[in-house]
Write an enzyme that holds these catalytic residues in place. Structure first.
Site, PDB file in Angstrom:
ATOM      1  N   GLU A   1      29.299  49.190  39.871  1.00  0.00           N
ATOM      2  CA  GLU A   1      28.988  48.521  41.136  1.00  0.00           C
ATOM      3  C   GLU A   1      29.906  49.194  42.146  1.00  0.00           C
ATOM      4  OE1 GLU A   1      28.456  44.012  42.870  1.00  0.00           O
ATOM      5  OE2 GLU A   1      30.230  44.439  41.661  1.00  0.00           O
TER       6      GLU A   1
ATOM      7  N   ASP B   1      32.015  45.576  37.302  1.00  0.00           N
ATOM      8  CA  ASP B   1      32.018  44.752  38.507  1.00  0.00           C
ATOM      9  C   ASP B   1      33.017  45.308  39.519  1.00  0.00           C
ATOM     10  OD1 ASP B   1      31.399  42.091  39.872  1.00  0.00           O
ATOM     11  OD2 ASP B   1      33.572  41.948  39.643  1.00  0.00           O
TER      12      ASP B   1
END
Length: 725
Positions: free
Chosen positions: A413, A376
């Site tokens: 990401e 993330d």
């Protein structure tokens, strides 16, 4: 052995209800956590600026008083910055926590508070999360006018979770990772609880790790090779302090992107959990998935914690060594740099923090047998302590080159909340990336935006314009149309605007750049014409995803049109808005069938999933009239691509984003071959996608009509006895 007394808030003694085993200095290695050592347990904790550490042992998760308290004298229990103690007779399931003394000087970056019971950052499981009161965990006196500059003297032991000492022993039998190649990988993203918590799931243990294993036959039948789970490490779902303005019910941290214990599986995702069963049940889940040939990828949050900004709670890293674990403002170390949007940022490239992160990843890979990680806001992991993006970030290189993680899938990401956007250029070749450009460009093409034909063509070919310069191939491009973050696929073609009113943020949250289409009516409808167009677009999106080079990722539920009622940021909606309604699998069985069929089509045609970019000799581009496309014509929204299969059938892909039908000239073939129709997204089932070997022959025709907002695939095969079409 001898009985030991503990103190509550430094006031009076409480007689411990049981005897404490022999206590020895212990060892500084292995760094971090509680480890079985002979007939005892060695506890290890890092803290550079602490002056005293206390290990506390508890009987029950909601106890306010420790049953045993062990004072770690720095003369005997400290080696460098490592505090350690060995205790005989600690059983599996023992609850514990730490109190740490040291300077409370927020302006210098120090926030030690012995009135806070702290979690071991290496704890393998937590108990008592249901009792957690974040407001009581604040390390400062919230009633003081000095705010966070004034230390709190209120003890929080009864309202904070305790760590559980667990054993890593588990019978893995012959478990082995499926280790699918990038070219064979199809990822299915989902949420552990939301996947099965609705009664329509029909499982015995809804919302748990075990319930996922009950759905393995479904996932196998769908054809996916990997399941990507939204955060499974412990988080406090009750941290939000606001109500849904529509239902007046309390909102929760449903998604879990606010971690509190990175080694601990989520307690509420297990059937048990009071004594560490969540770790056992997680391992059982992994073993079941591996037995079925399905990999498990964890969406892991290593860029921040739930301790928030200077006004946030103190439950772990802030109270252990705030000045090292977090990036602080240079001109005011009381405050936190925030590149994550949630108040703090882990100082990921500090050597101590870097080592911590590597141990987190190794634990999940070695002891829990996970097959990959999706990182993330991974760009945060490439920043230094001042927030600058590093050219060769030590942590990112360490992850990529770690010999233990060599076969683990690592997916970034490749952006953050501080403005970094590194899609196409993230770190080393080993890293794959969520290709946000694929998502946006494919959406913009299919909603009919002008000038998108060339970018769309780049995306289906593996995004060489993004990855080739850095030496990466199509395997670096993780392709997706939708993800947990944003509209579902159904909502992408049903809502022009986000509808986030129920999040309680006045719809300020969630992206406004959705590139969506409502097909003439906002939201759910009974209009058959509107619904037919939505079905057509959904199938065109799915076809695009599965014919594109790269690694495809399907958002769970998109295969049967799961809706979030237009909410594109349902992070706080632990209710029917987010839960899977399995009745939709029957209602939209045509979309489920099409999804399953397109995954099978991709598997049957290796030319679509090679890990190298197409060469000029591999494919040819056509305008509908048979000539070359005019890529510069921004109003041109239809084109075709002939993929030469070499040793397998050629494929002719036709895409039409216009609002009307387009007739495409079909390339001629040698006399021994003919075209068959494989897919046509404008048709209803079963004529929208044919099973392998049952594709109908096209009669002697020079053109093929592709209806508005649809796509089609022809495949060249040896001429056989015609099947009527």
């Amino acid at each position: 052995m001898g009985e030991m007394a503990v103190k509550e808030n430094g006031s009076h003694a409480l007689e411990a209800p049981f005897l404490v085993g022999e206590v020895l200095p212990g060892n500084a290695l292995p760094i971090g956590g509680a480890h079985q050592s002979g007939d005892g347990v060695n506890f290890v904790l890092f803290s550079r600026h602490a002056t005293r550490v206390h290990l506390e042992l508890y009987r029950n998760a909601d106890d306010s008083y420790a049953a045993r308290s062990i004072d770690l004298d720095p003369a005997r229990h400290r080696t460098g910055d490592i505090w350690h103690v060995w205790v005989r007779g600690i059983p599996a399931g023992q609850l514990y926590g730490y109190r740490i003394e040291g300077p409370y000087q927020p302006e210098l970056g120090h926030r030690f508070n012995p009135n806070r019971l702290l979690l071991d950052p290496y704890a393998k499981a937590l108990a008592g999360v249901e009792y957690w009161d974040f407001s009581a965990a604040r390390g400062y006196d919230s009633s003081s006018s000095l705010s966070d500059l004034s230390i709190s003297t209120v003890d929080n032991a009864g309202t904070t979770p305790k760590c559980i000492f667990t054993s890593d022993e588990f019978d893995w039998e012959t478990d082995a990772p499926p280790n699918h190649s990038a070219s064979d990988t199809v990822i299915y993203e989902t949420h552990v609880r939301g996947f099965t918590i609705d009664p329509t799931s029909g499982v015995a243990h809804p919302g748990t790790f075990r319930s996922l294993t009950e759905k393995i036959p479904y996932l196998k039948d769908l054809g996916v090779t990997a399941i990507e789970l939204m955060p499974v490490t412990e988080f406090n779902e009750n941290e939000l302090m606001r109500l849904n303005p529509v239902t007046k019910k309390k909102l929760t941290n449903y998604w879990g992107y606010n971690p509190v214990a990175l080694f601990s599986p989520k307690q509420s995702y297990s059937i048990g959990g009071s004594r560490g069963e969540q770790a056992l049940e997680f391992r059982e889940m992994i073993k079941a998935f591996h037995r079925a040939g399905i990999e498990v990828i964890l969406d892991i949050v290593l860029n921040h914690t739930a301790e928030g900004d200077e006004l946030g709670p103190t439950f772990c890293l802030r109270g252990i060594e705030n000045s090292i674990f977090y990036t602080l403002e240079e001109d005011g170390r009381r405050y936190y740099k925030d590149f994550t949007g949630v108040g703090n940022t882990l100082n990921a490239n500090h050597p101590v923090v870097r080592q911590f992160v590597m141990l987190v990843l190794r634990y999940w890979a070695m002891q829990m047998h996970v097959d990959g990680f999706r990182f993330d806001l991974a760009s945060v992991l490439g920043r230094d302590e001042n927030g600058k993006i590093l050219r060769n970030a030590p942590l990112l290189e360490s992850i990529a080159e770690d010999p233990i993680l060599r076969d683990i899938k690592i997916i970034a990401e490749a952006w953050d909340a501080g403005g970094a956007y590194q899609v196409g250029c993230f770190s080393t070749q080993r890293w794959a990336e969520w290709n946000g450009r694929f998502r946006d460009d494919v959406r913009r093409f299919w909603i009919g935006e002008a000038g998108m034909m060339g970018q769309f063509a780049n995306r289906i070919c593996g995004s060489s314009d993004l990855y080739q310069k850095s030496g990466k191939g199509p395997r670096a491009s993780l392709n997706f149309i939708t993800s947990h973050d944003g509209f579902t696929l159904n909502d992408l073609v049903s809502y022009k605007q986000k509808h986030n009113d129920e999040n309680g943020e006045n719809s300020r949250d969630g992206s406004d750049a959705n590139y969506s289409e409502n097909c003439g009516m906002e939201g759910a409808t009974d209009d058959p014409a509107v619904d037919a167009l939505r079905n057509r677009l959904i199938k065109s999106f799915l076809l695009t995803l599965f014919v594109s080079r790269g690694i495809p990722m399907l958002l769970g539920g998109d295969e049967f049109r799961r809706s979030q009622r237009g909410n594109n940021n349902a992070y706080c909606q632990d209710n029917e808005m987010s839960w899977f309604d399995w009745g939709l699998a029957e209602k939209h069985k045509d979309i489920l069938r099409f999804t399953r069929g397109m995954i099978a089509f991709r598997r049957a045609h290796p030319v679509l999933r090679k890990e190298v970019f197409y060469k000029d000799a591999d494919l040819k581009w056509f305008a509908p009239n048979g000539g070359a496309p005019n890529w510069a014509d921004e109003w041109q929204k239809s084109f075709a691509c002939l993929i030469l299969g070499q040793t397998e059938p050629d494929l002719f892909l036709m895409f039409n984003a216009h609002n009307g039908p387009v007739d495409f000239f079909i390339p001629s073939l040698t006399l021994d071959r003919t075209w068959r129709l494989a897919a046509d997204t404008a048709q209803i089932a079963p004529y929208d996608l044919y099973d392998a070997g049952k594709e109908p022959l096209l009669q002697e025709q020079s053109t093929f009509r592709v209806e508005a907002r649809s796509s089609a695939i022809l495949l060249a095969d040896e001429r056989e006895v015609p099947v009527e079409y």
